[in-house]
Design a protein around this motif. Structure first.
Motif, PDB file in Angstrom:
ATOM      1  N   GLU A 118     -11.190  50.685  21.613  1.00  0.00           N
ATOM      2  CA  GLU A 118     -12.185  51.473  21.747  1.00  0.00           C
ATOM      3  C   GLU A 118     -12.030  52.464  20.575  1.00  0.00           C
ATOM      4  O   GLU A 118     -13.346  52.743  19.986  1.00  0.00           O
ATOM      5  CB  GLU A 118     -11.751  52.637  22.803  1.00  0.00           C
ATOM      6  N   ARG A 168     -13.945  50.585  17.775  1.00  0.00           N
ATOM      7  CA  ARG A 168     -15.324  50.450  17.888  1.00  0.00           C
ATOM      8  C   ARG A 168     -16.188  51.773  17.375  1.00  0.00           C
ATOM      9  O   ARG A 168     -17.196  52.096  17.137  1.00  0.00           O
ATOM     10  CB  ARG A 168     -16.014  50.058  19.395  1.00  0.00           C
ATOM     11  N   ALA A 169     -15.324  52.949  17.888  1.00  0.00           N
ATOM     12  CA  ALA A 169     -15.927  53.965  17.477  1.00  0.00           C
ATOM     13  C   ALA A 169     -15.850  54.360  15.958  1.00  0.00           C
ATOM     14  O   ALA A 169     -16.701  55.134  15.283  1.00  0.00           O
ATOM     15  CB  ALA A 169     -15.057  55.162  17.863  1.00  0.00           C
ATOM     16  N   ASP A 174     -27.458  43.696  29.434  1.00  0.00           N
ATOM     17  CA  ASP A 174     -26.333  43.752  28.646  1.00  0.00           C
ATOM     18  C   ASP A 174     -26.330  45.426  27.828  1.00  0.00           C
ATOM     19  O   ASP A 174     -26.883  45.247  26.871  1.00  0.00           O
ATOM     20  CB  ASP A 174     -25.920  42.707  27.646  1.00  0.00           C
ATOM     21  N   ALA A 175     -25.640  46.129  28.204  1.00  0.00           N
ATOM     22  CA  ALA A 175     -25.584  47.384  27.494  1.00  0.00           C
ATOM     23  C   ALA A 175     -24.277  47.739  26.908  1.00  0.00           C
ATOM     24  O   ALA A 175     -24.113  49.142  26.535  1.00  0.00           O
ATOM     25  CB  ALA A 175     -25.812  48.754  28.645  1.00  0.00           C
ATOM     26  N   ARG A 176     -23.590  46.783  26.471  1.00  0.00           N
ATOM     27  CA  ARG A 176     -22.399  46.861  25.612  1.00  0.00           C
ATOM     28  C   ARG A 176     -22.743  47.411  24.543  1.00  0.00           C
ATOM     29  O   ARG A 176     -23.771  47.084  23.627  1.00  0.00           O
ATOM     30  CB  ARG A 176     -21.804  45.787  25.530  1.00  0.00           C
ATOM     31  N   ARG A 177     -22.013  48.235  23.965  1.00  0.00           N
ATOM     32  CA  ARG A 177     -21.987  48.721  22.290  1.00  0.00           C
ATOM     33  C   ARG A 177     -21.708  47.741  21.156  1.00  0.00           C
ATOM     34  O   ARG A 177     -20.967  46.801  21.589  1.00  0.00           O
ATOM     35  CB  ARG A 177     -21.001  49.879  22.164  1.00  0.00           C
ATOM     36  N   GLU A 178     -22.423  47.690  20.182  1.00  0.00           N
ATOM     37  CA  GLU A 178     -22.036  46.645  19.203  1.00  0.00           C
ATOM     38  C   GLU A 178     -20.932  47.178  18.272  1.00  0.00           C
ATOM     39  O   GLU A 178     -20.426  48.204  18.325  1.00  0.00           O
ATOM     40  CB  GLU A 178     -23.432  46.903  18.254  1.00  0.00           C
ATOM     41  N   GLY A 179     -20.192  45.900  17.900  1.00  0.00           N
ATOM     42  CA  GLY A 179     -18.935  46.304  17.233  1.00  0.00           C
ATOM     43  C   GLY A 179     -18.006  45.121  17.463  1.00  0.00           C
ATOM     44  O   GLY A 179     -18.560  43.949  17.920  1.00  0.00           O
ATOM     45  N   ALA A 210     -21.729  47.162  31.013  1.00  0.00           N
ATOM     46  CA  ALA A 210     -21.731  48.775  30.218  1.00  0.00           C
ATOM     47  C   ALA A 210     -20.377  49.135  29.901  1.00  0.00           C
ATOM     48  O   ALA A 210     -19.237  48.508  30.800  1.00  0.00           O
ATOM     49  CB  ALA A 210     -22.327  49.783  31.088  1.00  0.00           C
ATOM     50  N   HIS A 211     -20.141  49.838  28.731  1.00  0.00           N
ATOM     51  CA  HIS A 211     -18.923  50.484  28.360  1.00  0.00           C
ATOM     52  C   HIS A 211     -18.518  51.686  29.242  1.00  0.00           C
ATOM     53  O   HIS A 211     -19.553  52.455  29.279  1.00  0.00           O
ATOM     54  CB  HIS A 211     -18.717  50.390  27.103  1.00  0.00           C
ATOM     55  N   GLU A 212     -17.388  51.690  29.498  1.00  0.00           N
ATOM     56  CA  GLU A 212     -16.944  53.161  30.097  1.00  0.00           C
ATOM     57  C   GLU A 212     -15.852  53.806  29.211  1.00  0.00           C
ATOM     58  O   GLU A 212     -15.672  53.159  28.180  1.00  0.00           O
ATOM     59  CB  GLU A 212     -16.650  53.091  31.647  1.00  0.00           C
TER      60      GLU A 212
END
Length: 401
Positions: free
Chosen positions: A397, A400-401, A284-289, A325-327
């Motif tokens: 997006e 999250r940024a 699981d390589a998703r970004r935290e947020g 993963a997020h793209e």
């Protein structure tokens, strides 16, 4: 050549007008006197012709108007009959109501010109105010019935248009309802398949293993897995049936599958696939947020669930890898499983799982690829890879940024 058959009501009107005219004639009641044809019988000829035209007012309005016009002109050269004049007004009215659309538009303008022309002609001839009275009578006999018929026809056409619009609206509503029913049935089929297929596949595999292997330890382990999956499947079925039965406003919101349950899902697959030589890993390589939108999380969870179910049914011994993963503005879900011959029992497949995955991705306007690919390692090993790209949206997006 077939002559038009008069309408029954028109025949009654014509007979009533003829009888009234004859009665007035018998009492010597005329509209004028001292004309070109002063004989008493002369007034009956326009009356009879007008009654015949009255009978054709609905089936042949244009012919009736032409004949009636000749009869009313001829009536002016006799002593005259009030019934002839009244029937002519009804013929003008009927010609507008029952005639063609072009005829209905022309008659009011024509009668208006006739009224104005008659008034001007008598003013020039007589040069007194009595000519205005003749013009008013001409308008009452010709122009006023034409305008009345135009108003009635417009109201009828408006009512017909409203009826057609109501029928079209009802038809569109029925089409929308049918499409909604079809869409809801497809959604229920996807949910039922995704929730139950995983448990039933594990039950099928382990029950086959228990029947084919004469080992008490293996049989006991298989029965344990069978019981766990049957209990979980029954719970899922009860939850779905409860949602279908209790659709009122007081129903408590049900928990929706999300990516937070991936660990438990992979762990369950690891337990069910151990007997088949399958190893399951989660990357699981998703970004935290903040969390993803609920439709995206549900679709991703169901795609992973169905991919793991297919791996339990068909994958060769080896590693089954789940990666998230997020793209750029999207969530990528990839499930890779080894492809090849596998020992031991296999569960049959129906192909409904891939159809359901494609439908879920299509609803989110994403993309899905599923098929054989070359393995990451050396050799001729092939893998079955499911790759889904689910759009998240620019707003999520940016948050999250």
């Amino acid at each position: 050549m077939t002559l038009p058959r008069p309408h029954r009501v028109d025949l009654l009107i014509a007979l009533a007008g003829l009888a009234t005219g004859v009665l007035l004639w018998s009492f010597g009641l005329y509209t004028t006197g001292g004309r070109l044809f002063d004989e008493r019988w002369a007034a009956l000829v326009p009356l009879a012709v007008m009654a015949g035209a009255e009978a054709l007012r609905r089936v042949a309005p244009q012919t009736a108007l032409a004949v009636g016009t000749l009869a009313i002109v001829a009536d002016q050269f006799t002593n005259g009959n009030l019934a002839t004049v009244l029937m002519f007004t009804d013929i003008v009215y009927a010609a507008v109501v029952y005639g063609t659309p072009g005829q209905a538009r022309r008659i009011p303008y024509t009668t208006a010109l006739v009224t104005v022309g008659t008034t001007v002609a008598f003013l020039v001839w007589w040069q007194n105010a009595f000519a205005l009275l003749v013009g008013v009578i001409t308008g009452i006999v010709s122009f006023l019935p034409a305008v009345t018929g135009s108003i009635v026809r417009n109201h009828r056409e408006a009512a017909e248009s409203a009826r057609l619009r109501a029928e079209q609206t009802a038809l569109l509503a029925e089409i929308d309802r049918a499409q909604a029913v079809v869409a809801e049935r497809a959604r229920m089929a996807r949910e039922l398949h995704d929730m139950v297929a995983n448990h039933l596949s594990a039950i099928a595999i382990h029950s086959t293993a228990a029947l084919s292997l004469d080992d008490p330890g293996t049989t006991r382990q298989a029965l344990t897995v069978i019981r766990e999956n049957s209990v979980a499947g029954l719970a899922e079925m009860r939850r779905l049936i409860g949602l279908l039965r209790e659709s009122g406003a007081e129903t408590e919101p049900a928990a929706t599958a999300s990516l937070a349950g991936l660990d438990a899902l992979v762990e369950q697959a690891r337990t069910n696939g151990a007997a088949s030589g399958l190893r399951f890993t989660l990357d699981d390589a998703r970004r935290e947020g903040p969390g993803l939108p609920a439709p995206v999380e549900l679709a991703a969870y169901r795609i992973v669930q169905e991919s793991l179910t297919n791996a339990l049914k068909h994958a060769a011994p080896g590693e089954v890898r789940v990666a998230l993963a997020h793209e750029e503005g999207a969530l990528r879900v990839t499930v890779t499983s080894p492809y090849g011959q596998r020992p031991g029992p296999r569960a049959p497949g129906s192909g409904a799982g891939l159809v359901g995955m494609r439908e879920r991705v299509a609803l989110l306007e994403g993309s899905l690829e599923a098929g054989l690919e070359a393995g990451d390692g050396d050799g001729d090993a092939k893998v079955w890879r499911v790759r889904a790209v689910l759009p998240v949206g620019a707003s999520e997006e940016e948050e999250r940024a």
